[in-house]
Design an enzyme around this catalytic site. Structure first.
Site, PDB file in Angstrom:
ATOM      1  N   LYS B 165       0.719  -1.283   0.004  1.00  0.00           N
ATOM      2  CA  LYS B 165       0.015  -0.050   0.067  1.00  0.00           C
ATOM      3  C   LYS B 165       0.818   1.195  -0.055  1.00  0.00           C
ATOM      4  O   LYS B 165       0.650   2.180  -0.693  1.00  0.00           O
ATOM      5  CB  LYS B 165      -0.804   0.132   1.213  1.00  0.00           C
ATOM      6  N   LYS B 233       0.080  11.948   5.799  1.00  0.00           N
ATOM      7  CA  LYS B 233       0.322  10.980   6.712  1.00  0.00           C
ATOM      8  C   LYS B 233       0.894   9.811   6.157  1.00  0.00           C
ATOM      9  O   LYS B 233       1.867   9.255   6.753  1.00  0.00           O
ATOM     10  CB  LYS B 233      -1.085  10.632   7.400  1.00  0.00           C
TER      11      LYS B 233
END
Lengths: 291, 291
Positions: B165, B233
């Site tokens: 990811k 983030k």
């Protein structure tokens, strides 16, 4: 039409061949003499351009375009009213403006028409032309565009084709850098590169750039399709154009340093995909190319 | 199956709804209470997890996963042999290893299963899961994956789903940066952004990322689909994981600075596409978002 074609490299040679195949009368010139099926080889750009309707260029850089047009035995002497110069090289947009002005002084017209589509696209007449110039001039070149490509996209007036080409190759460079960094990180974290490539293929990350490069990259095969030195040349053109236009390109500047490193390591004649080696090296991995 | 679903954000809420729609017995918990059609709302993760076959998480960050699992009123007390924890949050691969070990100490099993496919993919059960874990464990979750997504790609053992990811979002960040720099350069050189976007669409530069963002970008509409603070983030997670693994990511490091700048300018709740404003500002253009 009578077409003078100057520059018979990876792209130019099949382009000239396709013009001849389409029935145009083609005279070809290259710095190191090369033959093209169906075309007549001549000794100088001046000889190629004599009596031609269109002079088409596909050479390596800005200096080469200037040389072919205005250098010794250049085409400039043969330029006349009604003639069109079309340049499919990737060169400086600013120099393009200057060349176009000098060509127009002689009564001829000018179109910048850089290409995308790789060697295979050139061979199969599937190139995409991104062009700068007047609509009426472009219309006159229609049969030639059709003989070499599948699509002509007008980007605006003179030099806008070159500007668009730089913006496209900038994106290719950053897409590939993302792929190189992503695959290196994933590999170091234990993901098989093949699994990552498969995943890319079913997501929004999928692009023609990675589709095309990934099979070679997985084999560390960096045989040149788009040689690193040419992409590096284009990156320098982008940074130069950006500097002149007052644009700052932080991502590209970072990528430029990786190309400099790769060039220093003698990778100029490998594919630009070999920049992955530099990223792998920085990660302490043995970046080894098959070449 | 009895499923406890914790985290009802943009992605989690439609995922939980799709599980209920598929006939599973779903209990839902969210930090700020929210209802999901067909599911039972409970007050704590512990209450959600009690007697559940599967505990599914989709929360905002690594700390939130730890809190739901091991914090006050966390699910840890309800973990038992045969139960499976599946985490669709995007969090640290290293923390994932630690959470998985702690979950396994209680006899339960653990799968990291981050997702891609955007809000629309979550709503239409078209998500792609990139998973880390044992094949046998994944097989037991098959009906749940099918209720929420269209594809499950196993990336390896525990934490490899998270690693993949991060590698995917890294590529998204660099593809978009390339687009932002390319369109800014082209615009400053006189090419209409619409013409460039049209050109991208017919070349190898085309990607799902740009296909999706370009229509919004052309209108300077930065309403959040993937909020900038979440991509920021993720970028920090990538750099942290890279640092731990000894990987250097020069392109991403450069992009990280642009996100920092954007965050400082209060763009956290706009789409990450608003980083284009920063590039335009650097080019002396008035980057103006509609938001």
């Amino acid at each position: 039409m009578k077409v003078a074609f100057c520059g018979l490299g990876i792209m130019g040679r099949p382009m000239a061949a396709n013009l001849a195949k389409a029935g145009h009368e083609v005279r070809v010139w290259n710095r190191t003499p090369k033959d093209v099926e169906g075309a007549t080889r001549v000794e100088t750009p001046a000889e190629a351009a004599k009596d031609a309707d269109v002079l088409w260029l596909c050479v390596s850089d800005t200096a080469a375009v200037e040389q072919v047009l205005f250098g010794q035995n250049g085409a400039a002497g043969a330029l006349r009213k009604g003639m069109i110069v079309a340049d499919s090289s990737t060169i400086s947009p600013k120099a393009t403006e200057q060349f176009a002005a000098r060509v127009r002084e002689k009564g001829a017209d000018y179109v910048d028409a850089p290409i995308t589509g790789s060697k295979i696209g050139a061979e199969n007449a599937q190139l995409i032309f991104m062009v700068g110039g007047e609509e009426t001039t472009l219309a006159k070149l229609d049969s030639l565009f059709k003989a070499m490509g599948k699509e002509v996209r007008r980007m605006g007036s003179t030099s806008k084709g070159q500007a668009a080409k730089l913006a496209m190759n900038l994106q290719i460079a950053l897409i590939y850098e993302g792929f190189a960094e992503g695959i290196t990180l994933a590999k170091k974290l234990g993901v098989a590169p093949e699994a990552l490539v498969g995943l890319i293929g079913v997501t929004m990350v999928k692009s023609g750039v990675v589709d095309y490069k990934a099979p070679f990259v997985l084999k560390h095969d960096y045989s040149p399709n788009f040689p690193l030195r040419l992409m590096h040349k284009d990156i320098k053109l982008m940074l130069e154009a950006a500097h002149e236009a007052g644009v700052k390109l932080p991502g590209l500047e970072t990528v430029a340093k990786i190309y400099e490193e790769a060039a220093k390591e003698g990778k100029n004649d490998q594919d630009y995909a070999a920049t992955l080696d530099i990223i792998e090296r920085m990660a302490g991995m043995a970046g080894k190319s098959a070449a």
